[in-house]
Design an enzyme around this catalytic site. Structure first.
Site: not given
Ligand code: UD1
Length: 386
Positions: A219
């Site tokens: 991811h």
């Molecule tokens: C975040 C953390 C990362 C961790 C990961 C575990 C940061 C910078 N990154 O990354 O360190 O390893 O979580 O999963 O804080 N999304 C969904 N549903 C959700 C949450 C996110 O669909 O419940 C999708 C959205 O499109 C979003 C993308 O995932 O824009 C990224 O989510 P985000 O929380 O920004 O970062 P992660 O890649 O999950």
């Protein structure tokens, strides 16, 4: 001097994203078991909100529902960090906490630390001092800045101290306590769901993994946010999958990018079995049953080391060097020839078995809870806010 009433305020325990929950669950239990039972309030920033990334894990880990949910949701780093900060600050007015506990390196970790330190509320950072030395990783920026402002820095490996001292941090603030992830892992192992059962529950024939399987988690932005990089990775995984079936619970970020870049066909390669994000008990079962794990996750590097399962990390660096030095982890980077060779060697009976790092013993939560409560009731806590 610190107001003695404020000193008795609750401990605000912050979680935001999936890897935070495994760390906070055992710590909340340990704080509740302390003799003077400090009050705790669980604050969820809402960074992760999908059921599979959120409620399901809370249930698996025995985390109580959050006392407060800030519902920030997704956004750019600036938007997400700013939203957490704006919504977290009023909690400090409402609850006058004695301290804020943050874990890990996600945006919520840094956001809440920044708010707290500027309001002169002590910050305890669990999993301090880990460094990848790669400032293109958003998590590295979060780690560096959180450690700079935290009052208490709890570390998972001894090497973290040198990183912190190099950055000018007083060693007196640093406490080597071990790894909270392993507390959760040990608690979950007896309830882990067998891989065959997970596969069947997702509608796949369990026979598909009768002769072993690899587990994939990916991811990181560096792997999944650019179309060429992601396509090359998918092709490499298809090649590995032709030798050893690969089970792959797809993170929402990865799935969204595969679709956005028009790469969905590559997911249909024989030998690649894609699953939705799994619960914690399913993930533990998948890791435990795997012949090899291919990952870019920090937590999975640690969990495979604790389980003695070989791990190939698809990154150029790791902030968790102990998993390479003592555990089962090997850094593969983007060398997909090396990846295929390493998988072949592991399938043929090789692969690192490693040993359990110091204090990864399932008792870290008790050590942090005892230290933190003693610190809060001591004059030193008053000194921090004087
Ligand atoms: C975040 C953390 C990362 C961790 C990961 C575990 C940061 C910078 N990154 O990354 O360190 O390893 O979580 O999963 O804080 N999304 C969904 N549903 C959700 C949450 C996110 O669909 O419940 C999708 C959205 O499109 C979003 C993308 O995932 O824009 C990224 O989510 P985000 O929380 O920004 O970062 P992660 O890649 O999950």
């Amino acid at each position: 001097m610190l107001d003695p009433i404020a000193a008795r305020g609750p401990i605000l325990c912050v979680v935001g994203a999936r890897p935070n929950y495994m760390k906070m669950a055992p710590l909340l239990r340990a704080l509740a078991a302390e003799p003077d039972r400090p009050r705790t309030l669980l604050v969820h920033t809402g960074q992760h909100y999908d059921y599979a990334l959120n409620e399901r894990l809370f249930a698996d880990l025995g985390l109580p529902p959050p006392d407060v949910n800030l519902d920030v949701g997704s956004g750019t780093h600036a938007v997400q960090t700013a939203e957490v900060m704006k919504r977290f600050e009023p909690l400090l007015d409402a609850h006058a906490p004695s301290c804020v506990v943050v874990v890990g390196d996600v945006n919520s970790t840094l956001a809440c630390s920044l708010v707290a330190v500027k309001r002169e509320v002590p910050v305890a950072h669990v999993e301090a001092g880990l460094r990848s030395f790669d400032r293109t990783m958003p998590e590295e920026i979060n780690r560096l800045l959180t450690d700079q402002v935290a009052d208490l820095l709890y570390t998972t490996e001894r090497g973290a101290l040198a990183n912190l001292v190099r950055e000018g941090i007083d060693p007196a603030r640093v406490h080597f306590v071990g790894n909270l992830m392993i507390d959760s892992l040990q608690a979950a192992l007896p309830r882990a769901v067998a891989a065959e059962k997970t596969l069947a529950a997702e509608g796949h024939p369990p026979g598909a993994i009768a002769r072993g399987f690899g587990l994939v988690t990916l991811h990181r932005p560096s792997n999944v946010d650019a179309p060429d990089t992601l396509a090359a990775l998918l092709e490499a995984l298809a090649a590995v999958g032709a030798r050893l079936p690969l089970l792959w619970p797809l993170h929402p970020r990865t799935r969204a990018n595969v679709e956005r870049f028009g790469l969905a066909d590559l997911l249909r390669a024989p030998g690649l079995i894609c699953l939705p994000p799994q619960g914690y008990l399913e993930m533990v079962g998948l890791m435990k049953g795997a012949t090899v794990v291919l990952t870019d996750s920090g937590g999975v590097q640690e969990e495979t080391t604790a389980l003695g399962v070989p791990c190939l990390t698809l990154r150029q660096n790791t902030e968790r060097p102990i998993t390479v030095e003592q555990g089962t982890n090997t850094l593969i980077g983007r060398d997909f020839t090396a990846l295929r060779a390493a998988v072949d060697a592991i399938v043929a009976g090789g692969g690192k078995r490693g040993r359990l790092p110091e204090l990864w013993d399932g008792r870290t939560a008790g050590r942090i809870a005892a230290h933190l409560t003693a610190w809060l009731s001591s004059a030193r806590a008053a000194g921090v806010r004087a």
